[in-house]
Every structure is written in structure tokens, then in C-alpha cells.
Enzyme design. Structure first.
Site, PDB file in Angstrom:
ATOM      1  N   GLU A 140       0.838  -1.204   0.000  1.00 56.80           N
ATOM      2  CA  GLU A 140       0.000   0.000   0.000  1.00 56.80           C
ATOM      3  C   GLU A 140       0.868   1.247   0.000  1.00 56.80           C
ATOM      4  OE1 GLU A 140      -2.734   1.310  -0.352  1.00 56.80           O
ATOM      5  OE2 GLU A 140      -4.413   0.097   0.310  1.00 56.80           O
ATOM      6  N   ASP A 141       0.368   2.308  -0.634  1.00 56.16           N
ATOM      7  CA  ASP A 141       1.074   3.589  -0.565  1.00 56.16           C
ATOM      8  C   ASP A 141       0.910   4.222   0.812  1.00 56.16           C
ATOM      9  OD1 ASP A 141      -1.662   3.978  -0.969  1.00 56.16           O
ATOM     10  OD2 ASP A 141      -1.425   5.547  -2.462  1.00 56.16           O
ATOM     11  N   ASP A 170      -4.632   5.203   5.862  1.00 58.83           N
ATOM     12  CA  ASP A 170      -5.233   6.400   6.435  1.00 58.83           C
ATOM     13  C   ASP A 170      -6.334   5.927   7.391  1.00 58.83           C
ATOM     14  OD1 ASP A 170      -5.577   9.414   6.153  1.00 58.83           O
ATOM     15  OD2 ASP A 170      -7.507   8.801   5.364  1.00 58.83           O
ATOM     16  N   PHE A 194      -2.654  15.776   4.715  1.00 60.26           N
ATOM     17  CA  PHE A 194      -2.683  15.278   3.349  1.00 60.26           C
ATOM     18  C   PHE A 194      -1.296  15.378   2.702  1.00 60.26           C
ATOM     19  CE2 PHE A 194      -3.638  15.415  -1.195  1.00 60.26           C
ATOM     20  CZ  PHE A 194      -4.431  14.289  -1.289  1.00 60.26           C
ATOM     21  N   ARG A 228       1.526  12.419  -8.786  1.00 62.76           N
ATOM     22  CA  ARG A 228       2.066  11.067  -8.563  1.00 62.76           C
ATOM     23  C   ARG A 228       3.515  10.950  -9.008  1.00 62.76           C
ATOM     24  NH1 ARG A 228      -2.315   7.759  -7.229  1.00 62.76           N
ATOM     25  NH2 ARG A 228      -4.281   8.163  -8.290  1.00 62.76           N
TER      26      ARG A 228
HETATM   27  P1  IMP Z   1      -7.876   4.512   3.651  1.00 67.45           P
HETATM   28  O1  IMP Z   1      -8.844   3.534   3.068  1.00 67.45           O
HETATM   29  O2  IMP Z   1      -8.570   5.664   4.325  1.00 67.45           O
HETATM   30  O3  IMP Z   1      -6.831   3.866   4.543  1.00 67.45           O
HETATM   31  O4  IMP Z   1      -7.110   5.245   2.488  1.00 67.45           O
HETATM   32  C1  IMP Z   1      -6.713   4.533   1.429  1.00 67.45           C
HETATM   33  C2  IMP Z   1      -6.316   5.298   0.207  1.00 67.45           C
HETATM   34  O5  IMP Z   1      -6.624   6.693   0.263  1.00 67.45           O
HETATM   35  C3  IMP Z   1      -4.828   5.234   0.059  1.00 67.45           C
HETATM   36  O6  IMP Z   1      -4.413   4.025  -0.530  1.00 67.45           O
HETATM   37  C4  IMP Z   1      -4.567   6.429  -0.832  1.00 67.45           C
HETATM   38  O7  IMP Z   1      -4.767   6.088  -2.176  1.00 67.45           O
HETATM   39  C5  IMP Z   1      -5.591   7.442  -0.374  1.00 67.45           C
HETATM   40  N1  IMP Z   1      -5.018   8.389   0.598  1.00 67.45           N
HETATM   41  C6  IMP Z   1      -5.090   8.367   1.947  1.00 67.45           C
HETATM   42  N2  IMP Z   1      -4.436   9.404   2.512  1.00 67.45           N
HETATM   43  C7  IMP Z   1      -3.913  10.104   1.466  1.00 67.45           C
HETATM   44  C8  IMP Z   1      -3.103  11.301   1.385  1.00 67.45           C
HETATM   45  O8  IMP Z   1      -2.703  11.940   2.378  1.00 67.45           O
HETATM   46  N3  IMP Z   1      -2.767  11.697   0.124  1.00 67.45           N
HETATM   47  C9  IMP Z   1      -3.162  11.038  -1.005  1.00 67.45           C
HETATM   48  N4  IMP Z   1      -3.914   9.930  -0.968  1.00 67.45           N
HETATM   49  C10 IMP Z   1      -4.282   9.462   0.253  1.00 67.45           C
HETATM   50 MG    MG Z   2      -3.904   3.606  -2.392  1.00 71.17          MG
END
Ligand code: IMP
Ligand code: MG
Length: 175
Positions: free
Chosen positions: A100-101, A104, A151, A164
Site C-alpha cells: 500500500e502507498d 489512512d 494530506f 504522482r
Molecule cells: P484509507 O482507506 O482511508 O486507509 O485510504 C486509502 C487510500 O486513500 C490510500 O491508498 C490512498 O490512495 C488514499 N489516501 C489516503 N491518505 C492520502 C493522502 O494523504 N494523500 C493522497 N492519498 C491518500
Molecule cells: Mg492507495
């Protein structure tokens, strides 16, 4: 300072720091998975750059596949996860490492884990982790950097589809 659409960002994690930390994660994985041939599952789009860097430093036999999900719009999570491109490989009896990148809220990961119910093992490696935003009960084996709940863009992560390509991680400028 850089500008993407209506927002300004400044450098948060430099390129060399990212590279060194990802190399260290790869070395940990090389040791932990010696003799096991894991199947890496890279979660597109955001994980492509982390995945490419990590792969340069893996020395164990391994395979890779890609899945694609989307849950973000702009700078806030929508909370709903849409699987766009599904898993082609059979995870049964495999050692899976999800790439995963960023984690969050953790909802994306939570939605993906049931795909791997038949796997022998499932571990998660994420470049970035926002512990303050987490809303799921997850065990994350490999974390590149824990970051505050702000963010970020770059190194694969986007703001409305852009940014990106940036070789560093940038954070939203709130000055
Ligand atoms: P989650 O499901 O809330 O954990 O977030 C998952 C996805 O949201 C990540 O894989 C990212 O693609 C995107 N994401 C979450 N935080 C950020 C951020 O700070 N910048 C850009 N993309 C984010
Ligand atoms: Mg992602």
C-alpha cells in the site's frame, strides 16, 4: 514549495530518505520470507512507485500482481471502497504481502483482506501510515514512515489525479 491545482505543498520526505527506508524494508522482507516465494499484491494506483523501489531490493524468489481500488476524492476519504480491477491470481496457500502507498482510515485494507481468506499468510507493507486517522483494527507488519494526519502527495500519491510523478513526498501547506 510546489503548486498542484489550487493547493500548495512543501517537501516532507526527501527522495534519498524514501529510497533508504524502502531498501531497509526490502531487507527485512528478504530475511523474513527466505525460502517462501511470496506473492506481492500491489494496490494501484498509489503504490506503483513504492512497489518499484521495493522490488529493486528484493533478492528472494517472489511474484507480483496488481489490484486497483479507489476510495478518495480530493483530500478526504469517501469511506466507500470500490474495487476496480480484481485479483487474477489464486491466493490459496500463498504467502501474500499487500503493498500500500498509505494507510489512512484503514478502510481500503479492511475491504481487501477478505479476498485473501484462503492464503497461507497475509502481511501488509505500507510506505506511509497515519496512526491518528486509523478507524480499523489492523495489524501492519511493515511501515515505512508514520506520519501526522495531514494530506500528502508525491511518490505515487495524488491530489485529484496529479502529483504522482513527484520524487519526494510533499505535505499540504497550511501556512
Ligand atoms: P484509507 O482507506 O482511508 O486507509 O485510504 C486509502 C487510500 O486513500 C490510500 O491508498 C490512498 O490512495 C488514499 N489516501 C489516503 N491518505 C492520502 C493522502 O494523504 N494523500 C493522497 N492519498 C491518500
Ligand atoms: Mg492507495
Amino acid at each position: 514549495m510546489i503548486q498542484i491545482l489550487d493547493k500548495s505543498f512543501d517537501v516532507y520526505i526527501p527522495e534519498a530518505t524514501l529510497e533508504a527506508r524502502i531498501k531497509a524494508l526490502a531487507e527485512d522482507i528478504n530475511q523474513a520470507y527466505a525460502g517462501r516465494t511470496p506473492l506481492f499484491v500491489s494496490v494501484l494506483n498509489g503504490s506503483f512507485m513504492f512497489t518499484a523501489t521495493l522490488f529493486k531490493y528484493l533478492t528472494i524468489p517472489c511474484e507480483i500482481t496488481f489490484i486497483r481500488v479507489a476510495s478518495y476524492h480530493g483530500t478526504a476519504s469517501t469511506g466507500s471502497v470500490k474495487e476496480v480491477l480484481g485479483l487474477q491470481e489464486n491466493p490459496a496457500d500463498r504467502d501474500i504481502i499487500l503493498l500500500e502507498d498509505i494507510i489512512d482510515t484503514g478502510r481500503t485494507l479492511e475491504a481487501l483482506l477478505p479476498l485473501f481468506g484462503t492464503a497461507r499468510s497475509v502481511a501488509v507493507a505500507t510506505l506511509l501510515f497515519k496512526p491518528e486517522a486509523l478507524q480499523a483494527n489492523l495489524d501492519i507488519a511493515y511501515v515505512g514512515f508514520e506520519i501526522p494526519n495531514r494530506f500528502v502527495v508525491g511518490y505515487g500519491l495524488d491530489y485529484l489525479g496529479q502529483g504522482r510523478n513527484l520524487p519526494c513526498v510533499y505535505q499540504l501547506w497550511e501556512g
